[in-house]
Design an enzyme around this catalytic site. Structure first.
Site, short mmCIF file in Angstrom:
data_model
loop_
_atom_site.label_atom_id
_atom_site.label_comp_id
_atom_site.label_asym_id
_atom_site.label_seq_id
_atom_site.Cartn_x
_atom_site.Cartn_y
_atom_site.Cartn_z
N ASN A 134 -11.18 13.53 -10.43
CA ASN A 134 -10.40 13.27 -11.64
C ASN A 134 -11.36 13.19 -12.83
O ASN A 134 -12.56 13.36 -12.67
CB ASN A 134 -9.58 11.99 -11.48
N LYS B 42 1.44 -3.34 -10.18
CA LYS B 42 0.17 -3.21 -9.45
C LYS B 42 -0.53 -4.55 -9.32
O LYS B 42 -1.08 -4.88 -8.28
CB LYS B 42 -0.77 -2.24 -10.19
N LYS C 34 -1.12 -5.69 -5.55
CA LYS C 34 -2.51 -5.66 -5.07
C LYS C 34 -3.20 -7.03 -5.20
O LYS C 34 -4.42 -7.13 -5.01
CB LYS C 34 -3.30 -4.57 -5.81
O1 C5P Z 1 -2.54 2.35 -8.05
P1 C5P Z 1 -3.66 2.75 -8.91
O2 C5P Z 1 -4.59 3.71 -8.26
O3 C5P Z 1 -3.29 3.19 -10.29
O4 C5P Z 1 -4.47 1.39 -9.12
C1 C5P Z 1 -5.59 1.33 -9.90
C2 C5P Z 1 -6.48 0.24 -9.44
O5 C5P Z 1 -6.62 0.26 -8.02
C3 C5P Z 1 -7.90 0.39 -9.99
O6 C5P Z 1 -8.45 -0.88 -10.20
C4 C5P Z 1 -8.59 1.17 -8.86
O7 C5P Z 1 -9.99 0.96 -8.89
C5 C5P Z 1 -7.95 0.58 -7.63
N1 C5P Z 1 -7.87 1.51 -6.50
C6 C5P Z 1 -8.57 1.25 -5.34
N2 C5P Z 1 -8.46 2.09 -4.26
C7 C5P Z 1 -7.69 3.18 -4.32
C8 C5P Z 1 -6.96 3.47 -5.49
C9 C5P Z 1 -7.09 2.62 -6.57
O8 C5P Z 1 -9.28 0.26 -5.29
N3 C5P Z 1 -7.60 3.98 -3.27
#
Ligand code: C5P
Length: 403
Positions: A208, A335, A339
């Site tokens: 990305n 989120k 999380k």
């Molecule tokens: O759900 P999303 O990817 O948008 O969430 C973003 C957050 O989750 C960020 O802090 C990113 O570093 C973390 N993340 C992660 N592992 C992943 C995807 C996102 O720790 N596989």
């Protein structure tokens, strides 16, 4: 930023004196006020007029000729300074400071000074290796002067060796650090940054647009404020800030492993990395050949690192990011709760000056109680300090934080 900070820059007579012009410019650009003292021999290498023009201030060269309304320039300059910097610092000036000699304006001002003083060494490698010079460096450190070791590289005398003036950007960073209160002293941070790359064959991968700038700014700001930072970074083109430990990774699974191995030691975890949610299911050892009109790629899910941390965080503070193109705040709140983060930093990719690649960001910080603070456009380093200020309040509320 050095906005409003007052720096007295001492320049001594080494060939690297010409680099002090660039340093003065960089300090002014960061918002500092700079007053320059030059020794007689420095003025042989670079003219006071150059420094006067760049610093937008009179340049002090002589002990006995009042250059401004002050009749005791050394005391006035010592009082004016928030910090002293000597760059380049020759063997002569460090010998004088270490021996308590004050026989010109610079050495007298340094003797009268009580503020943090940074000494940036630059001299011939043989002079630097001289045991008396080495003894003097030790003595300066013992008395609280901050000595920036000189870089290794090509010297003016065409030899390779130690003795080069450190890079201007490194000197500026050191000055910023010197003037920053150490309000996270000893706190252990784990910060992730950058994109991940998910390979499908030896030459192709899914990734990305993350540049790593936000995560690196956080690492830099935390380290500056006294924290011990472990930075786990996906591939970026950036020079890593001077952190305690840097772990370069490529894929989400490598990042996952590195985070799992290191997060327990940290009291604060910031996940600024843009982790790829999916990876190609199969990896081809050989480069995939062009074949039919279409090509389907099977993807499988990567581990959600922050979600796993959230479940096992104990008393740790966990901060995540949400980069959205729609329903920014609603998605970020979801989120945060799913999380189990303590804070989430939301930014909208569509806003100009926010998101990946840019040097600026426009962030909204949301906590678990729903308190939401939207901040205007600022540099990523300023945004990092704002995020750290929120973390500091959380630590206070929790009554400490673990390290
Ligand atoms: O759900 P999303 O990817 O948008 O969430 C973003 C957050 O989750 C960020 O802090 C990113 O570093 C973390 N993340 C992660 N592992 C992943 C995807 C996102 O720790 N596989």
């Amino acid at each position: 930023m050095l906005k409003g900070k007052k720096i007295v820059l001492g320049i001594t007579g080494g060939i690297a004196a010409y680099k002090s012009a660039e340093l003065t410019r960089a300090l002014i650009k960061e918002g500092a006020q700079v007053k320059v003292i030059m020794t007689k021999s420095a003025a042989e290498f670079i003219t006071p007029l150059t420094l006067q023009t760049l610093s937008q201030n009179l340049v002090y060269t002589d002990m006995f000729v009042p250059t401004e309304k002050y009749d005791m320039a050394h005391i006035a300059l010592a009082d004016f300074a928030d910090a002293f910097v000597i760059a380049p610092a020759t063997g002569n000036i460090i010998g004088k400071i270490a021996s308590g000699i004050a026989d010109d304006l610079l050495s007298t001002t340094i003797m009268a000074g009580t503020k943090p003083t940074l000494i940036c060494l630059a001299m011939n490698d043989k002079m630097l290796a001289n045991p008396i010079v080495q003894e003097n460096i030790k003595r300066l450190k013992k008395y609280g002067y901050i000595v920036m070791e000189s870089g290794v590289g090509e010297l003016a005398c065409k030899t390779q060796g130690a003795g080069r003036l450190p890079e201007v950007s490194e000197i500026v960073e050191e000055i910023e650090s010197l003037l920053t209160p150490k309000d996270f002293a000893g706190q252990k941070f784990l910060i992730t940054a950058g994109p991940t790359q998910e390979p499908m064959d030896p030459v192709r991968f899914i990734t990305n647009l993350s540049s790593g700038k936000m995560g690196y700014a956080l690492a830099k700001a935390a380290q500056r404020r006294g924290a011990c930072v472990t930075l786990i970074s996906g591939p970026t083109n950036l020079v890593a800030p001077p952190v305690e430990k840097l772990i370069p990774v490529r894929t989400a699974r490598q990042m996952h492993k590195a985070v799992m191995e290191n997060y327990k030691k940290a009291a604060i975890i910031i996940k600024a990395a843009a982790v790829a949610d999916y990876r190609p299911k199969e990896f081809s050892k050989d480069k995939l050949k062009k074949a039919g009109k279409t090509l389907s790629l099977n993807l499988e899910k990567n581990p959600d690192i922050i979600e796993e941390i959230g479940k096992n965080k104990g008393s740790r503070i966990v901060v995540g990011f949400a980069m959205e193109t729609q329903n920014l705040l609603a998605n970020a709140r979801k989120k945060l709760s799913k999380k189990k983060m303590d804070l989430i930093v939301a930014n909208d990719l569509r806003q100009e000056g926010a998101g990946f690649q840019a040097d600026t960001n426009i962030i909204t910080i949301i906590d678990r109680k729903g308190k939401t603070e939207s901040l205007g456009k600022m540099t990523k380093i300023e945004a990092a300090d704002e995020i750290l200020n929120h973390i500091k309040s959380l630590i206070k509320k929790k009554g400490g934080g673990r390290s």
